[in-house]
Motif scaffolding. Structure first.
Motif, PDB file in Angstrom:
ATOM      1  N   GLU A 164     -17.214  34.576  94.447  1.00 23.62           N
ATOM      2  CA  GLU A 164     -16.952  33.687  95.582  1.00 23.62           C
ATOM      3  C   GLU A 164     -16.927  32.235  95.132  1.00 23.62           C
ATOM      4  O   GLU A 164     -17.565  31.860  94.151  1.00 23.62           O
ATOM      5  N   GLY A 165     -16.197  31.429  95.870  1.00 21.82           N
ATOM      6  CA  GLY A 165     -16.195  29.992  95.655  1.00 21.82           C
ATOM      7  C   GLY A 165     -15.118  29.479  94.731  1.00 21.82           C
ATOM      8  O   GLY A 165     -15.039  28.279  94.472  1.00 21.82           O
ATOM      9  N   GLY A 166     -14.267  30.366  94.219  1.00 23.73           N
ATOM     10  CA  GLY A 166     -13.262  29.939  93.254  1.00 23.73           C
ATOM     11  C   GLY A 166     -11.833  29.934  93.764  1.00 23.73           C
ATOM     12  O   GLY A 166     -10.901  29.807  92.969  1.00 23.73           O
ATOM     13  N   ALA A 167     -11.635  30.048  95.068  1.00 26.22           N
ATOM     14  CA  ALA A 167     -10.276  30.156  95.610  1.00 26.22           C
ATOM     15  C   ALA A 167      -9.405  28.956  95.256  1.00 26.22           C
ATOM     16  O   ALA A 167      -8.255  29.122  94.827  1.00 26.22           O
ATOM     17  N   ALA A 168      -9.918  27.758  95.426  1.00 25.59           N
ATOM     18  CA  ALA A 168      -9.101  26.562  95.158  1.00 25.59           C
ATOM     19  C   ALA A 168      -8.757  26.454  93.669  1.00 25.59           C
ATOM     20  O   ALA A 168      -7.623  26.115  93.311  1.00 25.59           O
ATOM     21  N   TYR A 169      -9.720  26.763  92.816  1.00 29.77           N
ATOM     22  CA  TYR A 169      -9.457  26.732  91.372  1.00 29.77           C
ATOM     23  C   TYR A 169      -8.415  27.781  91.005  1.00 29.77           C
ATOM     24  O   TYR A 169      -7.461  27.502  90.266  1.00 29.77           O
TER      25      TYR A 169
END
Length: 172
Positions: A76-81
């Motif tokens: 989780e937390g890597g969508a933008a990257y």
């Protein structure tokens, strides 16, 4: 970055190895931080590649360092990257077509965990990342550079529009 490339004159090879990382809940991430990451990870490589092609000799090489996270985001937390790194894939495919008549190749190197200041081998995420890998260690800069050197050489003149994953099995 465009000014730097434009000021170099005729080029044979461009390697774009600039990037930044913003992780976090997409509902709370700072929009300006995400936009800055898009500027650095997507816009800069695109404009640098286009400007390089303007300056480049026929048969030149454009190599952009992306990330295995363009193919796989295992936490989780890597969508933008991941968005920025997968955008490079489309860029390479499109520019390979655009520059192919001149024999200019465009390729993306997609490292997995690599020992850098941004992602040190002894960092807080190491054990988690190694858990996803067949070869349970960070890559070295020399290993990534070796792949770049191959893609820049004469043996790789037919390789273009491709993603070259070098990740110790992270995405396997």
């Amino acid at each position: 970055m465009i000014d730097v490339v434009a000021g170099e004159g005729a080029l044979d090879v461009l390697v774009v190895n600039a990037g930044t990382l913003v992780l976090g809940d997409p509902l709370t991430l700072d929009a300006d931080a995400v936009d800055r990451m898009i500027d650095i990870n997507v816009r800069a490589p695109y404009h640098a590649a286009v400007e390089a092609a303007r300056q480049m000799n026929d048969g030149g090489r454009i190599i952009v360092i992306g990330s295995v996270n363009g193919d796989r985001m295992p936490f989780e937390g890597g969508a933008a990257y991941a968005l920025t790194k997968s955008a490079l894939q489309g860029m390479a495919r499109g520019l390979a077509r655009d520059f192919g008549a001149r024999g200019i190749t465009v390729n993306i190197i997609q490292p997995g965990p690599t020992n850098t200041d941004m992602n040190p081998a002894d960092g807080p995420m190491s054990a988690t990342m190694h858990g996803f890998m067949a070869i349970k260690r960070h890559a070295t800069g020399e290993e990534i550079a070796g792949l770049a050197a191959y893609l820049a050489g004469p043996e790789a003149g037919i390789i273009t529009g491709a993603m070259h994953t070098i990740d110790g099995g992270f995405g396997a």
